[in-house]
Design a protein around this motif. Structure first.
Motif, PDB file in Angstrom:
ATOM      1  N   ASP C   5      -5.362-124.634  27.866  1.00  0.00           N
ATOM      2  CA  ASP C   5      -5.090-124.291  26.466  1.00  0.00           C
ATOM      3  C   ASP C   5      -4.814-125.523  25.631  1.00  0.00           C
ATOM      4  O   ASP C   5      -5.095-125.559  24.438  1.00  0.00           O
ATOM      5  CB  ASP C   5      -3.869-123.361  26.394  1.00  0.00           C
ATOM      6  CG  ASP C   5      -4.310-121.939  26.084  1.00  0.00           C
ATOM      7  OD1 ASP C   5      -3.463-121.121  25.729  1.00  0.00           O
ATOM      8  OD2 ASP C   5      -5.531-121.674  26.180  1.00  0.00           O
ATOM      9  N   PHE C   7      -6.273-128.213  25.703  1.00  0.00           N
ATOM     10  CA  PHE C   7      -7.483-128.935  25.323  1.00  0.00           C
ATOM     11  C   PHE C   7      -8.385-128.125  24.408  1.00  0.00           C
ATOM     12  O   PHE C   7      -9.464-128.572  24.056  1.00  0.00           O
ATOM     13  CB  PHE C   7      -8.280-129.321  26.584  1.00  0.00           C
ATOM     14  CG  PHE C   7      -7.475-130.060  27.609  1.00  0.00           C
ATOM     15  CD1 PHE C   7      -7.495-129.677  28.936  1.00  0.00           C
ATOM     16  CD2 PHE C   7      -6.677-131.121  27.240  1.00  0.00           C
ATOM     17  CE1 PHE C   7      -6.739-130.353  29.870  1.00  0.00           C
ATOM     18  CE2 PHE C   7      -5.914-131.800  28.175  1.00  0.00           C
ATOM     19  CZ  PHE C   7      -5.949-131.412  29.495  1.00  0.00           C
ATOM     20  N   ILE C   8      -7.964-126.912  24.071  1.00  0.00           N
ATOM     21  CA  ILE C   8      -8.800-126.050  23.240  1.00  0.00           C
ATOM     22  C   ILE C   8      -8.279-126.090  21.811  1.00  0.00           C
ATOM     23  O   ILE C   8      -7.077-125.980  21.568  1.00  0.00           O
ATOM     24  CB  ILE C   8      -8.816-124.601  23.781  1.00  0.00           C
ATOM     25  CG1 ILE C   8      -9.478-124.591  25.171  1.00  0.00           C
ATOM     26  CG2 ILE C   8      -9.567-123.668  22.855  1.00  0.00           C
ATOM     27  CD1 ILE C   8      -9.381-123.280  25.883  1.00  0.00           C
ATOM     28  N   THR C   9      -9.211-126.271  20.869  1.00  0.00           N
ATOM     29  CA  THR C   9      -8.849-126.446  19.460  1.00  0.00           C
ATOM     30  C   THR C   9      -8.239-125.179  18.876  1.00  0.00           C
ATOM     31  O   THR C   9      -8.669-124.070  19.195  1.00  0.00           O
ATOM     32  CB  THR C   9     -10.113-126.782  18.652  1.00  0.00           C
ATOM     33  OG1 THR C   9     -10.835-127.784  19.341  1.00  0.00           O
ATOM     34  CG2 THR C   9      -9.762-127.297  17.274  1.00  0.00           C
ATOM     35  N   GLU C 126     -16.322-125.104  14.014  1.00  0.00           N
ATOM     36  CA  GLU C 126     -16.209-124.113  15.095  1.00  0.00           C
ATOM     37  C   GLU C 126     -15.715-122.792  14.538  1.00  0.00           C
ATOM     38  O   GLU C 126     -16.152-121.724  14.963  1.00  0.00           O
ATOM     39  CB  GLU C 126     -15.204-124.604  16.138  1.00  0.00           C
ATOM     40  CG  GLU C 126     -15.817-125.307  17.321  1.00  0.00           C
ATOM     41  CD  GLU C 126     -14.800-125.512  18.421  1.00  0.00           C
ATOM     42  OE1 GLU C 126     -14.304-126.648  18.533  1.00  0.00           O
ATOM     43  OE2 GLU C 126     -14.505-124.538  19.138  1.00  0.00           O
ATOM     44  N   THR C 219     -19.717-116.939  22.978  1.00  0.00           N
ATOM     45  CA  THR C 219     -18.257-116.754  23.048  1.00  0.00           C
ATOM     46  C   THR C 219     -17.574-118.027  22.580  1.00  0.00           C
ATOM     47  O   THR C 219     -17.628-119.045  23.263  1.00  0.00           O
ATOM     48  CB  THR C 219     -17.812-116.482  24.501  1.00  0.00           C
ATOM     49  OG1 THR C 219     -18.581-115.412  25.029  1.00  0.00           O
ATOM     50  CG2 THR C 219     -16.338-116.135  24.558  1.00  0.00           C
ATOM     51  N   PRO C 220     -16.945-118.013  21.419  1.00  0.00           N
ATOM     52  CA  PRO C 220     -16.267-119.242  20.995  1.00  0.00           C
ATOM     53  C   PRO C 220     -14.923-119.413  21.698  1.00  0.00           C
ATOM     54  O   PRO C 220     -14.216-118.448  21.918  1.00  0.00           O
ATOM     55  CB  PRO C 220     -16.047-119.005  19.494  1.00  0.00           C
ATOM     56  CG  PRO C 220     -16.056-117.523  19.328  1.00  0.00           C
ATOM     57  CD  PRO C 220     -16.808-116.919  20.467  1.00  0.00           C
ATOM     58  N   LEU C 221     -14.608-120.661  22.050  1.00  0.00           N
ATOM     59  CA  LEU C 221     -13.342-120.942  22.725  1.00  0.00           C
ATOM     60  C   LEU C 221     -12.200-121.118  21.727  1.00  0.00           C
ATOM     61  O   LEU C 221     -11.042-120.981  22.067  1.00  0.00           O
ATOM     62  CB  LEU C 221     -13.452-122.231  23.544  1.00  0.00           C
ATOM     63  CG  LEU C 221     -13.893-122.133  24.995  1.00  0.00           C
ATOM     64  CD1 LEU C 221     -13.711-123.485  25.673  1.00  0.00           C
ATOM     65  CD2 LEU C 221     -13.129-121.072  25.760  1.00  0.00           C
ATOM     66  N   LEU C 222     -12.560-121.434  20.482  1.00  0.00           N
ATOM     67  CA  LEU C 222     -11.568-121.772  19.462  1.00  0.00           C
ATOM     68  C   LEU C 222     -10.499-120.689  19.339  1.00  0.00           C
ATOM     69  O   LEU C 222     -10.807-119.510  19.352  1.00  0.00           O
ATOM     70  CB  LEU C 222     -12.285-121.920  18.116  1.00  0.00           C
ATOM     71  CG  LEU C 222     -11.420-122.185  16.911  1.00  0.00           C
ATOM     72  CD1 LEU C 222     -11.136-123.659  16.787  1.00  0.00           C
ATOM     73  CD2 LEU C 222     -12.073-121.679  15.638  1.00  0.00           C
ATOM     74  N   LYS C 223      -9.234-121.114  19.188  1.00  0.00           N
ATOM     75  CA  LYS C 223      -8.148-120.149  19.000  1.00  0.00           C
ATOM     76  C   LYS C 223      -7.729-120.162  17.533  1.00  0.00           C
ATOM     77  O   LYS C 223      -7.445-121.234  16.979  1.00  0.00           O
ATOM     78  CB  LYS C 223      -6.940-120.539  19.858  1.00  0.00           C
ATOM     79  CG  LYS C 223      -7.006-120.029  21.283  1.00  0.00           C
ATOM     80  CD  LYS C 223      -5.765-120.396  22.026  1.00  0.00           C
ATOM     81  CE  LYS C 223      -4.746-119.286  21.951  1.00  0.00           C
ATOM     82  NZ  LYS C 223      -3.725-119.421  22.996  1.00  0.00           N
TER      83      LYS C 223
END
Lengths: 197, 260, 251
Positions: C5, C7-9, C126, C219-223
């Motif tokens: 988490d 490392f995720i933008t 993103e 599937t975007p990883l961006l939170k």
């Protein structure tokens, strides 16, 4: 059965996206190049014209638009408002490239002059409304002169554009022509606009 | 136009590792692109022949993944961290978010680049970028993994580690590796394909290609000369310099190298 | 997973709601309202830790534009003279026009500078992609930003190499113009070839044309890190700005 690709999808896909990005970056970097060798030209549409020729008009329009968007966000916000002008440049360049304008230098040159006139027509209303005729482009003294002799803001902006743009765009078209003659055929074959060269 | 590949007929079997050997310009990279179905992007690379891939598609796999010779162009610059860069192809597969994170973590752990996970891909060295691209390919869980000169920027320790990784990957996917490295060939290759001027000169197990019963006038890659130094044997050198015929006990040389 | 988490933008959409509202106000609000927003913004900027970034955009590019705009429009608009500076007579209508342009520009510059001092371009790209924007446009933008740096470095190296071969910028215009091709050709050729390879790399990363994609979804990883309250607040600000502007335009 495979879906038929639209014109847009044929020009904007995984293969051409990096080319469009390169063209946009080239527009920006050309400013540095002309400063290095001290030329009194902008040449800030070379990337747009090159990609319009190598890929197509839609790709050319996107190249110009994203160059101005990048310039606008990171360097000078004024560029964002001139995106419509870059769309005109990309569309016209792609159109004349398909007609074979870049196969000979003596067909590229007059097309460049026409491009410059079209660019001046497109940029005048934006310069007048958004910036009061001023764009920090180096030829604002011409706007001052035309205003002093009684021309309106939009007339002054147009006349200032006519004085500079045709020369700049003609030079850009010639440079792109000579550039295309030096790119190896094995590379050109991989490009959608191979027939334009 | 000269053919880039001529009459290439290559079968890639399931869970098999094929090593492509050959000098520069022999067609290794072109064959890698052909195996990955990207040759249509090169109209100048006219070829004849076909590649048959025997593989079972893995669920959620991407089919074929490739690490190109110019791996710099595979760093997308679209993600601010190495972790997200590695996850990028998995995002494009539409996998569930948790699975993407799990695959990315697994790939990072395998390549041992956990210390790079939070860094910007733009700031990495050449070797680090190559490892990131390798991790990206592994995270895709392909049926066929194609590596074009994967050791070009790696240090010896990383090379040794990569050999272990590829040995492990062979259990779940097929591999095509274009590399002249003797260590990697002996460690992982089930088959060696020797290319020259766009043609396949030899295709088979290493011992069979270089065995004492085989006489073929091929310009072997330089590394085979290293193997020869390990064993005493008779050598017959053709003084024209381009073709060398060997009658040596290669089997023992290979066994010795495998123990190293 | 806590480690991953990190490392995720993450992105907070409230930033762009506020920035968009100010940009909208810059075009559609009355001058007095714009001045009021400007005063609030300037006060916020003064105490902001990112004020250097914000002022850099303003001082370097907008301030000269504004000054020249005041001169050109103040001197040459028709109407009554409001003040004289030596021989120069400034017209009220021209100064008012220049003021409107100046306030609009400053509002836009400060809001955009403030936004990008808080949010990276990759993050907002993103977010837009996750919300359904065409990924092709997002990638073109991000790639062109990255390529500017690469091209600049390469151009510098080519310039140094050509200088060693005799490139002399003190010569006449025609000679200098001829130096353009030795700079441009190697730059363009290498990057056109690399761009084509990059296209293959994108396809290898499953970013492909419609007919060759294995799956249609991404599937975007961006939170997206914002509370429901924050989201409602942001949307309310933007809707209010649009409503006020529209009421003025149609009144």
């Amino acid at each position: 059965m495979a879906e038929k690709l639209s014109w847009f999808d044929r020009e904007v896909n995984a293969t051409t996206i990096p080319l469009i990005a390169f063209g946009a970056a080239l527009n920006i970097v050309m400013g540095q190049a002309v400063q290095m060798i001290k030329l009194p030209l902008y040449l800030d549409s070379i990337g747009t014209i090159l990609i319009a020729c190598l890929v197509g008009p839609v790709a050319g329009m996107l190249t110009g638009a994203f160059a101005n968007l990048t310039l606008g966000f990171f360097f000078n916000y004024a560029f964002i408002f001139f995106i419509p002008v870059t769309l005109v440049i990309g569309a016209f360049s792609g159109f004349v490239a398909r007609l074979g304008a870049f196969k000979r230098w003596y067909t590229a040159l007059p097309c460049g002059i026409v491009q410059g006139i079209l660019g001046a027509v497109a940029s005048a209303p934006i310069a007048a409304f958004m910036f009061g005729g001023v764009t920090m482009g180096g030829t604002d003294f011409l706007v001052l002169y035309f205003r002093a002799i009684g021309k309106s803001i939009i007339q002054s902006a147009f006349l200032q554009g006519i004085a500079a743009d045709p020369v700049d765009k003609a030079a850009s078209y010639l440079i792109v022509y000579f550039l295309l003659t030096r790119i190896p055929r094995t590379i050109l074959l991989r490009l959608p606009g191979y027939g334009n060269v | 136009m000269p053919l880039a590949l001529s009459a290439i007929n290559l079968e890639v079997n399931e869970r098999e590792c094929i090593m492509l050997n050959g000098l520069s310009g022999s067609g290794k990279s072109t064959l890698c692109l052909a195996a990955a179905d990207f040759l249509k992007a090169f109209p100048a690379a006219v070829s004849s022949g076909k590649i048959i891939r025997h593989r079972t598609e893995q669920e959620g796999g991407t089919g074929i993944a490739m690490v190109m010779q110019n791996f710099y162009s595979q760093i997308t610059y679209l993600r601010p961290t190495v972790f997200e860069e590695i996850a990028f192809p998995c995002e494009n597969l539409g996998l569930p978010r948790d699975e993407i994170i799990e695959r990315t973590d697994d790939a990072i752990a395998r390549i041992r680049i956990g210390h790079l996970a939070g860094r910007n891909p733009l700031d990495l060295s050449g070797g680090e970028k190559q490892k990131v691209v390798l991790a990206t390919a592994i995270a895709m869980s392909p049926d066929l993994l194609i590596l074009d000169e994967p050791l070009s920027q790696l240090d010896p320790e990383s090379t040794s580690h990569l050999g272990e990784i590829l040995s492990g990957l062979k259990r779940s996917m097929s591999l095509i590796i274009a590399e002249n490295d003797p260590y990697l060939t002996l460690k992982v290759a089930d088959r060696v394909v020797v290319l020259s001027d766009g043609k396949i000169l030899a295709d088979g197990k290493l011992e069979n290609i270089l065995g004492p019963d085989v006489e073929c006038e091929i310009d072997l890659p330089a590394w085979t000369r290293c193997i020869m130094e390990l064993q005493n044997g008779d050598r017959t050198r053709d003084h024209a310099g381009t073709a060398i015929r060997y009658e040596l006990n290669y089997k023992r040389a290979i066994e010795t190298m495998r123990k190293i | 997973m806590a480690t991953s988490d990190a490392f995720i933008t993450k992105y907070n959409p409230l930033h762009h709601y506020v920035a968009l509202s100010i940009v909208f106000a810059a075009f559609a609000f009355k001058l007095e309202w714009q001045l009021a927003i400007l005063v609030i913004l300037l006060a916020a900027t003064v105490i902001s830790p990112r004020r250097k970034l914000i002022y850099r955009g303003f001082l370097k590019f907008v301030l000269p534009l504004i000054i020249i705009g005041f001169f050109i429009n103040g001197l040459f608009f028709a109407g009554n003279t409001v003040f004289t500076l030596g021989l120069l007579k400034f017209k009220g209508a021209g100064l008012l026009f220049a003021s409107r342009v100046a306030v609009r520009l400053v509002l836009i510059v400060i809001s955009i500078s403030d936004y990008f001092s808080k949010v990276k371009s990759e993050t907002v790209s993103e977010y837009l992609a996750a919300r359904g924007a065409d990924r092709r446009f997002i990638y073109i933008f991000l790639l062109s930003v990255a390529m500017v740096h690469l091209l600049r470095d390469k151009l510098q190296k080519i310039y140094v190499a050509q200088s060693a071969r005799g490139l002399d910028t003190t010569r006449n215009f025609v000679t200098r113009a001829r130096y353009l091709l030795p700079l441009l050709v190697p730059l363009s050729y290498s990057y056109i070839a690399e761009s084509l390879d990059r296209g293959i790399a994108l396809r290898a990363a499953n970013f492909a044309d419609k007919n060759s994609r294995r799956t249609k979804s991404v599937t975007p990883l961006l939170k997206v890190s914002i509370s429901k309250t924050g989201l409602i607040l942001g949307r309310t600000i933007l809707i209010a700005a649009i409503a006020i502007g529209a009421s003025r335009l149609f009144s």
